[in-house]
Design a protein around this motif. Structure first.
Motif, mmCIF file in Angstrom:
data_model
loop_
_atom_site.group_PDB
_atom_site.id
_atom_site.type_symbol
_atom_site.label_atom_id
_atom_site.label_comp_id
_atom_site.label_asym_id
_atom_site.label_seq_id
_atom_site.Cartn_x
_atom_site.Cartn_y
_atom_site.Cartn_z
ATOM 1 N N ASP A 1 0.652 -1.248 -0.144
ATOM 2 C CA ASP A 1 -0.038 -0.109 0.085
ATOM 3 C C ASP A 1 0.875 1.333 -0.033
ATOM 4 O O ASP A 1 0.650 2.355 -0.763
ATOM 5 C CB ASP A 1 -0.790 -0.116 1.023
ATOM 6 N N GLN A 2 2.054 1.130 0.614
ATOM 7 C CA GLN A 2 2.528 2.428 0.691
ATOM 8 C C GLN A 2 3.644 2.465 -0.682
ATOM 9 O O GLN A 2 3.775 3.786 -1.084
ATOM 10 C CB GLN A 2 3.779 2.351 1.985
ATOM 11 N N ILE A 3 4.006 1.429 -1.252
ATOM 12 C CA ILE A 3 4.583 1.438 -2.405
ATOM 13 C C ILE A 3 3.656 1.886 -3.505
ATOM 14 O O ILE A 3 4.241 2.842 -4.178
ATOM 15 C CB ILE A 3 5.264 0.125 -2.797
ATOM 16 N N THR A 4 2.463 1.646 -3.402
ATOM 17 C CA THR A 4 1.626 2.110 -4.414
ATOM 18 C C THR A 4 1.295 3.701 -4.248
ATOM 19 O O THR A 4 1.255 4.374 -4.964
ATOM 20 C CB THR A 4 0.227 1.416 -4.202
ATOM 21 N N LYS A 5 1.093 4.055 -2.985
ATOM 22 C CA LYS A 5 0.719 5.525 -2.859
ATOM 23 C C LYS A 5 2.079 6.243 -3.318
ATOM 24 O O LYS A 5 1.824 7.383 -3.830
ATOM 25 C CB LYS A 5 0.579 5.680 -1.168
ATOM 26 N N PHE B 1 4.252 5.404 -5.501
ATOM 27 C CA PHE B 1 4.246 5.575 -7.105
ATOM 28 C C PHE B 1 3.221 6.384 -7.526
ATOM 29 O O PHE B 1 3.599 7.044 -8.472
ATOM 30 C CB PHE B 1 4.081 3.851 -7.668
ATOM 31 N N LYS B 2 2.175 6.411 -7.024
ATOM 32 C CA LYS B 2 1.256 7.489 -7.537
ATOM 33 C C LYS B 2 1.511 8.967 -7.387
ATOM 34 O O LYS B 2 1.173 9.787 -8.286
ATOM 35 C CB LYS B 2 -0.271 7.122 -6.924
ATOM 36 N N LYS B 3 2.070 9.141 -6.110
ATOM 37 C CA LYS B 3 2.431 10.332 -6.011
ATOM 38 C C LYS B 3 3.684 10.827 -6.870
ATOM 39 O O LYS B 3 3.672 12.093 -7.359
ATOM 40 C CB LYS B 3 2.980 10.542 -4.411
ATOM 41 N N GLY B 4 4.523 10.115 -7.251
ATOM 42 C CA GLY B 4 5.692 10.405 -8.012
ATOM 43 C C GLY B 4 5.279 10.715 -9.565
ATOM 44 O O GLY B 4 5.499 11.414 -10.300
#
Length: 52
Positions: A38-42, A44-47
């Motif tokens: 979940d942290q990795i996905t957030k 990635f989306k933020k970047g």
């Protein structure tokens, strides 16, 4: 460069190497990635959105 020919009998006696160390490290990293997906996905989306 000088090469030495090793008979098959000696090659069969060789054990160890890098693979026994890579498997546990890979399992650990895979488990951590799954637990924090979940942290990795957030992140990635933020970047992807330019840090917004």
């Amino acid at each position: 460069m000088k090469y030495t020919i090793i008979p098959n009998e000696q090659l069969e006696k060789i054990n160890g190497g890098v693979l026994p160390w890579l498997i546990p490290v890979g399992v650990y990293l895979g488990r951590q990635a799954f637990e924090h997906s979940d942290q990795i996905t957030k992140g990635f989306k933020k970047g992807w959105n330019g840090g917004k």
